[in-house]
Design a protein around this motif. Sequence first.
Motif, PDB file in Angstrom:
ATOM      1  N   THR A 122      -7.236  11.456  -4.427  1.00  0.00           N
ATOM      2  CA  THR A 122      -6.296  12.693  -3.997  1.00  0.00           C
ATOM      3  C   THR A 122      -6.775  13.363  -2.754  1.00  0.00           C
ATOM      4  O   THR A 122      -5.999  14.212  -2.234  1.00  0.00           O
ATOM      5  CB  THR A 122      -6.288  13.568  -5.175  1.00  0.00           C
ATOM      6  OG1 THR A 122      -7.677  14.156  -5.415  1.00  0.00           O
ATOM      7  CG2 THR A 122      -6.119  12.937  -6.784  1.00  0.00           C
ATOM      8  N   LEU A 123      -7.976  13.042  -2.159  1.00  0.00           N
ATOM      9  CA  LEU A 123      -8.449  13.717  -1.133  1.00  0.00           C
ATOM     10  C   LEU A 123      -7.926  12.973   0.240  1.00  0.00           C
ATOM     11  O   LEU A 123      -8.075  13.531   1.456  1.00  0.00           O
ATOM     12  CB  LEU A 123      -9.997  13.922  -0.988  1.00  0.00           C
ATOM     13  CG  LEU A 123     -10.625  14.743  -2.196  1.00  0.00           C
ATOM     14  CD1 LEU A 123     -11.910  14.613  -2.002  1.00  0.00           C
ATOM     15  CD2 LEU A 123      -9.932  16.220  -2.122  1.00  0.00           C
ATOM     16  N   ASN A 124      -7.221  11.856   0.092  1.00  0.00           N
ATOM     17  CA  ASN A 124      -6.594  11.082   1.249  1.00  0.00           C
ATOM     18  C   ASN A 124      -7.570  11.041   2.308  1.00  0.00           C
ATOM     19  O   ASN A 124      -7.275  10.951   3.524  1.00  0.00           O
ATOM     20  CB  ASN A 124      -5.419  11.959   1.829  1.00  0.00           C
ATOM     21  CG  ASN A 124      -4.475  12.355   0.667  1.00  0.00           C
ATOM     22  OD1 ASN A 124      -4.375  11.755  -0.307  1.00  0.00           O
ATOM     23  ND2 ASN A 124      -3.755  13.471   0.728  1.00  0.00           N
TER      24      ASN A 124
ATOM     25  N   GLU B 106       0.814  -1.370   0.083  1.00  0.00           N
ATOM     26  CA  GLU B 106       0.042   0.148  -0.019  1.00  0.00           C
ATOM     27  C   GLU B 106       0.823   1.205   0.202  1.00  0.00           C
ATOM     28  O   GLU B 106       0.367   2.195  -0.316  1.00  0.00           O
ATOM     29  CB  GLU B 106      -0.945   0.074   1.016  1.00  0.00           C
ATOM     30  CG  GLU B 106      -0.200   0.104   2.557  1.00  0.00           C
ATOM     31  CD  GLU B 106      -1.208   0.331   3.630  1.00  0.00           C
ATOM     32  OE1 GLU B 106      -2.478   0.362   3.534  1.00  0.00           O
ATOM     33  OE2 GLU B 106      -1.012   0.476   4.752  1.00  0.00           O
ATOM     34  N   HIS B 107       2.159   1.335   0.351  1.00  0.00           N
ATOM     35  CA  HIS B 107       2.993   2.414   0.372  1.00  0.00           C
ATOM     36  C   HIS B 107       3.069   3.037  -0.967  1.00  0.00           C
ATOM     37  O   HIS B 107       3.395   4.211  -0.873  1.00  0.00           O
ATOM     38  CB  HIS B 107       4.449   2.013   1.140  1.00  0.00           C
ATOM     39  CG  HIS B 107       5.062   1.011   0.172  1.00  0.00           C
ATOM     40  ND1 HIS B 107       6.000   1.364  -0.739  1.00  0.00           N
ATOM     41  CD2 HIS B 107       5.152  -0.307   0.328  1.00  0.00           C
ATOM     42  CE1 HIS B 107       6.518   0.440  -1.270  1.00  0.00           C
ATOM     43  NE2 HIS B 107       6.169  -0.759  -0.496  1.00  0.00           N
ATOM     44  N   PHE B 108       2.977   2.054  -2.026  1.00  0.00           N
ATOM     45  CA  PHE B 108       3.109   2.514  -3.439  1.00  0.00           C
ATOM     46  C   PHE B 108       1.910   3.749  -3.703  1.00  0.00           C
ATOM     47  O   PHE B 108       1.945   4.547  -4.490  1.00  0.00           O
ATOM     48  CB  PHE B 108       2.947   1.218  -4.367  1.00  0.00           C
ATOM     49  CG  PHE B 108       4.026   0.766  -4.379  1.00  0.00           C
ATOM     50  CD1 PHE B 108       5.449   1.047  -4.785  1.00  0.00           C
ATOM     51  CD2 PHE B 108       3.983  -0.823  -4.115  1.00  0.00           C
ATOM     52  CE1 PHE B 108       6.584   0.417  -4.809  1.00  0.00           C
ATOM     53  CE2 PHE B 108       5.209  -1.379  -4.364  1.00  0.00           C
ATOM     54  CZ  PHE B 108       6.385  -1.134  -4.672  1.00  0.00           C
ATOM     55  N   LEU B 109       1.111   3.705  -3.055  1.00  0.00           N
ATOM     56  CA  LEU B 109      -0.270   4.544  -3.097  1.00  0.00           C
ATOM     57  C   LEU B 109      -0.202   5.939  -2.212  1.00  0.00           C
ATOM     58  O   LEU B 109      -1.170   6.631  -2.352  1.00  0.00           O
ATOM     59  CB  LEU B 109      -1.634   3.768  -2.946  1.00  0.00           C
ATOM     60  CG  LEU B 109      -1.810   2.597  -3.735  1.00  0.00           C
ATOM     61  CD1 LEU B 109      -2.948   1.823  -3.222  1.00  0.00           C
ATOM     62  CD2 LEU B 109      -1.934   3.055  -5.268  1.00  0.00           C
ATOM     63  N   ASN B 110       0.658   5.691  -1.413  1.00  0.00           N
ATOM     64  CA  ASN B 110       0.843   7.145  -0.433  1.00  0.00           C
ATOM     65  C   ASN B 110       0.871   8.334  -1.333  1.00  0.00           C
ATOM     66  O   ASN B 110       1.510   8.610  -2.464  1.00  0.00           O
ATOM     67  CB  ASN B 110       2.001   6.796   0.393  1.00  0.00           C
ATOM     68  CG  ASN B 110       1.963   5.909   1.511  1.00  0.00           C
ATOM     69  OD1 ASN B 110       0.718   5.505   2.006  1.00  0.00           O
ATOM     70  ND2 ASN B 110       3.149   5.349   2.211  1.00  0.00           N
ATOM     71  N   PRO B 111       0.388   9.673  -0.945  1.00  0.00           N
ATOM     72  CA  PRO B 111      -0.269   9.782   0.414  1.00  0.00           C
ATOM     73  C   PRO B 111      -1.721   9.281   0.742  1.00  0.00           C
ATOM     74  O   PRO B 111      -2.341   9.546   1.522  1.00  0.00           O
ATOM     75  CB  PRO B 111      -0.141  11.222   0.822  1.00  0.00           C
ATOM     76  CG  PRO B 111      -0.267  11.874  -0.578  1.00  0.00           C
ATOM     77  CD  PRO B 111       0.254  10.966  -1.686  1.00  0.00           C
TER      78      PRO B 111
END
Length: 552
Positions: free
Chosen positions: A311-313, A229-234
């Motif tokens: 994009t709104l995290n 999931e870190h690939f999708l941060n933030p």
Amino acid sequence: MPLNNIEYTLKELLNLKAENEVVEFKEAKNNYDFTKLGRYFSALSNEANLCGRPFGWLVFGVEDKNHKIVGTSFRPIRKNLDSLKGEVAKKTTNRITFIQIYEVQHKDGRVILFQIPAAPKGIPIAFEGHYYSRDGEELAPLNIEKIERIRSQVILEDWSAVIIPEADIDDLDEEAILLARKNFKSKFPDKADEVDSWDDKIFLNKAKVTIKGKITRTALILLGKDESEHFLNPSEVKIRWKLLNSNNEDLDYEIFGIPFILSVEKVFAKIRNIKYRYMKDGTIFPDEVTKYEPYSIREAINNCIAHQDYTLNSRINVIEMEDQLIFTNQGSFIPGSVEKVIIDDSPEEFYRNRFLATAMYNLKMVDTAGGGIKKIFNFQRARFFPMPDYDLSNNKVKVTIPGKILDMDYARLLANHKELSLEEIILLDKVQKKRELSTAEERLLKKKKLIEGRKPNYFIGLKVAQETGQKAAYSKNKAFDKKYYVDLISKAIQEHKELTRRDVDDLLWNKLPEWMEDRQKKIKVNNLLSEMRRKEIIKNIGSDTNSKWVFK
């Protein structure tokens, strides 16, 4: 905006040679039609977008030709003026409303300036479901060319299609890929044998989850390992399930991450979809059904995934309450209106996450062209349950699916009238929930004789009441003729010589319509006594606070 700034703005607007696409003057000396005001809101919002302006202006208290201030008494009480924000929001796309409403006390009269925000990129603004624009200084429907110009403003880059160079197929979950293969074969049975011969790389390309073997954000969202999931941060690519009791207190919660193709089933398993037992009513109702149609739960969760603005995290939320489920995702509802999608069969022409939506369709996670939303409404109809509620405010989509009958009269109506269209059912659902109907909606239901009464206190019509065994309920809601009440008061005075106000209330209270609140009943009795006094039938020989009514 400080007073001196708004006065300067007014001066600048008055100095314009003529009205333009984003400025409209109205004398509006007294009242002004709310529907017209709403249409101008839609027109000025759309034109501000097309002109690249942050907002437009609707100005009351000014002549439109020579820009002379004449003053206006429109909604003189500030509280009533401010309430326009909510009234307009109820009827516009995504509940868009005024940025601000200003009052200027000019020496020539009071002026009101409505500051109207430009339509958001990609989303034309409608009022009561219709789009408006300006044709010179005139109000006109928003034409197709202008609609497409606004809609084409949607960001061209699809966030969900972006390739992650650092990721490879080893970052995808094997169990998720197996389920994806199974769903793909179910969706496209003619390709089932061929799918078995494809390796994972070919399959993922064919399912449009990857691009030429490269891992996309879509691939990670749907099939990625939890540790990837870190690939999708933030972006916070999570689904939170929360259980609340009847007092809205937290009982339990759990958070699910990627791969979402597996998480959807885990969230589904958490929801207590127990049996709902109907009260027996002849043979109209089945013995029992599950509180929620399983398809509706999965479709609602998958719609949140497909349409979330990553994009709104923010997380996707699934909230389970005693008798309803609530689903929320961040981002505006791009079609603008749920009714437009399900009644007009107007599917989305633009998608926030087109690549993701296509992949989810191929993996049998969502329907396309608005079909899934319409099915949820029809499943509720088949249960005789209330329709789903969509709240599109605050740049968020909130869907509430009720899990029980709210109004037995409404349920009987659906059970006995299979011929009702989905549009009519949605409008009747608004009636049972005491929601406001537009003039056109009220006219449609009254023309079909489905409802009677006055806004906002409608009740089922006489013919429907007779057909559905609700004659008593109809009579309790239908007011008697005025003569009936006058005769009751007159007869009581004849018998007792005089009546106090309390006596009159006791006499009439239970005979007034059931939909009336105590305050409305009080007003009704006041009006009856006042009219009888004006006609010199009775008079008050007591005081204003301790009345005694006798024959004149």
